[in-house]
Enzyme design. Sequence first.
Site, PDB file in Angstrom:
ATOM      1  N   GLU A  35     -35.738  28.569  28.527  1.00 27.41           N
ATOM      2  CA  GLU A  35     -35.744  29.807  29.316  1.00 27.41           C
ATOM      3  C   GLU A  35     -34.197  29.862  30.405  1.00 27.41           C
ATOM      4  OE1 GLU A  35     -40.381  31.043  29.899  1.00 27.41           O
ATOM      5  OE2 GLU A  35     -39.485  29.672  31.347  1.00 27.41           O
ATOM      6  N   ASP A  62     -37.073  33.543  31.972  1.00 28.97           N
ATOM      7  CA  ASP A  62     -38.275  34.086  31.691  1.00 28.97           C
ATOM      8  C   ASP A  62     -38.451  35.537  31.647  1.00 28.97           C
ATOM      9  OD1 ASP A  62     -41.489  33.242  31.617  1.00 28.97           O
ATOM     10  OD2 ASP A  62     -41.169  34.600  33.525  1.00 28.97           O
ATOM     11  N   GLU A 111     -34.230  29.532  35.042  1.00 31.47           N
ATOM     12  CA  GLU A 111     -35.331  29.561  34.448  1.00 31.47           C
ATOM     13  C   GLU A 111     -36.093  30.957  34.739  1.00 31.47           C
ATOM     14  OE1 GLU A 111     -37.907  26.103  34.913  1.00 31.47           O
ATOM     15  OE2 GLU A 111     -39.726  27.316  34.171  1.00 31.47           O
TER      16      GLU A 111
END
Lengths: 242, 242
Positions: free
Chosen positions: A135, A64, A60
């Site tokens: 993400e 991101d 993640e």
Amino acid sequence: MPIFQAYNLYLSPHRKFAKSLKNMLGFVPSNLNLYRMAFRHRSVAISLKNGTKSSNERLEFLGDAILGAVVAEMLFKRYPYKNEGFLTEMRSKIVSRVNLNQLARKLGFNELIEYDAKMVNYGNKQSSLLGDAFEAFIGAVYLDKGYNFTKDLILNRIIQDHVDVHQLELTETNFKSKLIEWCQREGKEFAFEPLVNEVGESEKLFCIQVLVDGEVVGLGRDFNKKNAEKMSAEKACETLSI
Amino acid sequence: MPIFQAYNLYLSPHRKFAKSLKNMLGFVPSNLNLYRMAFRHRSVAISLKNGTKSSNERLEFLGDAILGAVVAEMLFKRYPYKNEGFLTEMRSKIVSRVNLNQLARKLGFNELIEYDAKMVNYGNKQSSLLGDAFEAFIGAVYLDKGYNFTKDLILNRIIQDHVDVHQLELTETNFKSKLIEWCQREGKEFAFEPLVNEVGESEKLFCIQVLVDGEVVGLGRDFNKKNAEKMSAEKACETLSI
């Protein structure tokens, strides 16, 4: 044995997972383990002597960043005459948790996520389970296929099909009114409180905090007073998961 | 005409700029205008009927995102057993304004930046002129040469030569003590104030604010109390440009 039974046997969980991904996204993943990790919430992650099942949190972090870069470039090129304030705001709208949650749902990720229902209130409006997995998925695609493939996927399959950028542009996300409405609904007191700091290059920097029931829930800073207020309201909405 | 004079004539400002860039970074830029823009502070940007000279702020927005992605991947791969909290903290250290200012200086960018000294206090410790130009420069390289080239430049020429990642890992950036020292030096009162919000999935989210002379200058949120405190102190240092 009827053909469809043989076909079902042939479709091991591993193959089914690969097939689901292919149907959802139109490409064949190479390293399936990466994608499995992307859909694994920390409530089901385990760390054992004889093997680990990592959660999607590291992916993640990576996803991101990759998503942020791709969206930044898209906006930079789409809006050649807009300033960086506008670009930053548009990006916040596109990658907001609410938007990513919706996006993940549209892509059908809710069927793929592994989590422990006893530990996670999935129905909770504030849950970011889906957006986090989205993400992490971007992180997995990046590691599996590289930057240009990921960029192409985000722009031409995900954003083009599922995000109305023009609509987001028109929608002035009025965090201040969102916040005020929420406070009225929840019966809470609300106040902006300006703090003035002199910082930076010969310009006055405005600091404004938002208080809800006397507690600071957001802080905004900008050389422009209105922007500082806007930013503090946005932060408050984030803090309160409104 | 002596040869060196002819050579000087041949080196127009345009060529000199290209040559400086090549010497500093070891590559020949293609679209020089992008790099010129990267080094143009908003104090000298102009917008005229017959031509504009844009500032580097849009490029800074783009470069910040590209740099974030490249550093995220580097850390993800360099620290396979560290959690996302560690990765996030390491990235903050690497892309901190202080670090980017230093980096820009080491690369010699101070010689290339165009700014209006009357409007900008360049000697000001709080000035982010250099770091901003560094990010804008990354944006320019990305547009000029693409992702993989930029990634290679950041990792193999800039970070490898000028950033001691291992040292940054060992240096625990103790924002709390930085903040306390600053307050003592400036004769200001300092306090942490915990606010408890119940948010998220069945876990308690800690909100902690930092007050300096009664004004909130930072707010941290985390499921872990110590992390919330750390984050609030970090935000406070950012607010106060310590």
